[in-house]
Design a protein around this motif. Sequence first.
Motif, mmCIF file in Angstrom:
data_model
loop_
_atom_site.group_PDB
_atom_site.id
_atom_site.type_symbol
_atom_site.label_atom_id
_atom_site.label_comp_id
_atom_site.label_asym_id
_atom_site.label_seq_id
_atom_site.Cartn_x
_atom_site.Cartn_y
_atom_site.Cartn_z
ATOM 1 N N LEU A 1 0.832 -1.204 0.000
ATOM 2 C CA LEU A 1 0.000 0.000 0.000
ATOM 3 C C LEU A 1 0.867 1.254 0.000
ATOM 4 N N LEU A 2 1.905 1.261 0.836
ATOM 5 C CA LEU A 2 2.788 2.423 0.905
ATOM 6 C C LEU A 2 3.544 2.614 -0.407
ATOM 7 N N ALA A 3 4.070 1.525 -0.969
ATOM 8 C CA ALA A 3 4.788 1.632 -2.244
ATOM 9 C C ALA A 3 3.872 2.188 -3.331
ATOM 10 N N LYS A 4 2.628 1.737 -3.340
ATOM 11 C CA LYS A 4 1.658 2.240 -4.307
ATOM 12 C C LYS A 4 1.416 3.730 -4.090
ATOM 13 N N ALA B 1 11.725 1.640 -4.850
ATOM 14 C CA ALA B 1 12.394 0.373 -4.558
ATOM 15 C C ALA B 1 11.545 -0.361 -3.511
ATOM 16 N N HIS B 2 11.275 -1.633 -3.743
ATOM 17 C CA HIS B 2 10.293 -2.339 -2.906
ATOM 18 C C HIS B 2 10.586 -3.836 -2.949
ATOM 19 N N ASN B 3 10.718 -4.476 -1.800
ATOM 20 C CA ASN B 3 10.904 -5.931 -1.759
ATOM 21 C C ASN B 3 9.540 -6.613 -1.855
ATOM 22 N N TYR B 4 8.973 -6.551 -3.046
ATOM 23 C CA TYR B 4 7.590 -6.948 -3.290
ATOM 24 C C TYR B 4 7.345 -8.433 -3.069
ATOM 25 N N THR B 5 8.392 -9.267 -3.083
ATOM 26 C CA THR B 5 8.191 -10.700 -2.872
ATOM 27 C C THR B 5 7.981 -11.042 -1.407
ATOM 28 N N GLY B 6 8.149 -10.070 -0.520
ATOM 29 C CA GLY B 6 8.025 -10.350 0.905
ATOM 30 C C GLY B 6 9.295 -10.884 1.530
ATOM 31 N N ALA B 7 10.397 -10.927 0.764
ATOM 32 C CA ALA B 7 11.688 -11.360 1.316
ATOM 33 C C ALA B 7 12.200 -10.241 2.211
ATOM 34 N N THR C 1 19.021 -10.450 2.794
ATOM 35 C CA THR C 1 19.232 -10.911 1.414
ATOM 36 C C THR C 1 18.132 -10.418 0.480
ATOM 37 N N GLY C 2 16.901 -10.398 0.964
ATOM 38 C CA GLY C 2 15.812 -9.887 0.134
ATOM 39 C C GLY C 2 15.836 -8.386 0.001
ATOM 40 N N ILE C 3 16.233 -7.716 1.068
ATOM 41 C CA ILE C 3 16.254 -6.252 1.060
ATOM 42 C C ILE C 3 17.365 -5.724 0.161
ATOM 43 N N VAL C 4 18.534 -6.343 0.207
ATOM 44 C CA VAL C 4 19.631 -5.873 -0.653
ATOM 45 C C VAL C 4 19.267 -6.066 -2.117
ATOM 46 N N THR C 5 18.539 -7.127 -2.436
ATOM 47 C CA THR C 5 18.116 -7.354 -3.814
ATOM 48 C C THR C 5 17.128 -6.284 -4.261
ATOM 49 N N ALA C 6 16.223 -5.883 -3.365
ATOM 50 C CA ALA C 6 15.257 -4.838 -3.706
ATOM 51 C C ALA C 6 15.963 -3.533 -4.057
ATOM 52 N N GLU D 1 16.843 1.965 -9.100
ATOM 53 C CA GLU D 1 17.548 3.223 -8.859
ATOM 54 C C GLU D 1 16.589 4.283 -8.321
ATOM 55 N N ALA D 2 15.388 3.883 -7.917
ATOM 56 C CA ALA D 2 14.375 4.835 -7.458
ATOM 57 C C ALA D 2 14.884 5.650 -6.274
ATOM 58 N N PRO D 3 14.473 6.910 -6.177
ATOM 59 C CA PRO D 3 14.947 7.767 -5.084
ATOM 60 C C PRO D 3 14.290 7.471 -3.754
ATOM 61 N N VAL D 4 13.175 6.728 -3.754
ATOM 62 C CA VAL D 4 12.493 6.374 -2.507
ATOM 63 C C VAL D 4 12.353 4.865 -2.437
#
Length: 412
Positions: A79-82, A89-95, A99-104, A109-112
């Motif tokens: 909801l917040l990302a939307k 930048a969003h770890n949309y897979t729920g990881a 490891t999941g956050i660094v991938t997001a 390159e998004a500023p937020v």
Amino acid sequence: MTLAPNGSPRPRHPRLRASLLAGELAGRVRRLARRGGDGVHARGLAIMAVDPHAVERLARGRVSALVTGTNGKTTTTYLLAKALGDQVAHNYTGANMATGIVTAYADSEAPVAAIEVDELHFGSIARMIDPHVIVLLNLSRDQLSRSHEVARVVSAWSETLATGRSTVVANCADPNVVAATPPDRAVWFDPGTRWSEDAQVCPRCGRLIDWTADSWSCACGCAMPTPSYRRDGTILIGPAGDRHDMRLRIPGEFNQGNAVAAVAAANVMGIDTDTALGRMAELDSAFGRYVHYDVGGRPARLVLAKNPVGMRAALELIGGANVIVGIGAEGVDGRDTSWLYDAPFEWLAGRQVGATGRRRHDLALRLEIAGAYPRVGDDIHDVARRLPEGELYLIGNYSKFVRWRRERRWQA
């Protein structure tokens, strides 16, 4: 060297560049090997192995929001990302670990950034990212085979939040969240739900909390703060008493409360309420949650429930509909199913209920004790055909939810 969001060159540390190449290679190897899953963890492991400071380097210079809590993290972060717009930048897979956050961060390159964080890893991730805003949703018992008692998480959160400069968007209806939140940096919200099972005693003094329909307080003086944002049915009431209709496509009263938290965080990040709500109204699922599924030739809606509070919310959502509950026992689930006895399956008394998953017999016993009539089987399509006609929901804990989502056949 890559381009920053404003089009200017963004230099990168040599080790970070090497780590991103390692992550890309790990992803390609996984795809060539035709391994299952989305590869997020494998890529993240490779990145962190080459550059342990990759999260800090990738998050630097961005405006980041961290969302944590026991329940509702994934949907609230969606909801917040939307609400924040298209470049997020969003770890949309729920990881939601490193490891999941660094991938997001590596993928955008998004500023937020809107980042979901596991409540037990919140401290280490917050120190890496130095977020602009932190959203604290709730705390309740989770998988005790791998998690901690609520009081221990409160203590860890308090230690992390005692220092720093982040604005903290915090649930004032949860005494455990209030106890962990520094009031001078807090923006309080009231989601309109009252899950008091894990907040019977004051987290500061140990006395019994006095709960009412609208508030809570303790004789020691600890009490529910006045919210700046609160929910009144499907209406969001803002800091100036402004009222906004929340027309969400995702179902459930608890998701209305999640939307209140997301709007408050979006406001802190410069997005006005009407814009945030308008964007959030487009969301109809969050990485498989609430999507429609074809099971046994009939449409079913998919819901995740991994602990007593989550199961209560899921059972409130389904109302009188048919339901199949799947309880697995993989590493992500925890092997102890005693939490099933803290979930209100008595609400299903007198109804036929599907029971599936590795722990289906444990679940069937719990359903029988609750007065329901379990229909047990390992094939959800067969179980669905044995249930009465009508609307159907699938409620699964982690492993069952993920398996069902991967094997899905969507209904239009």
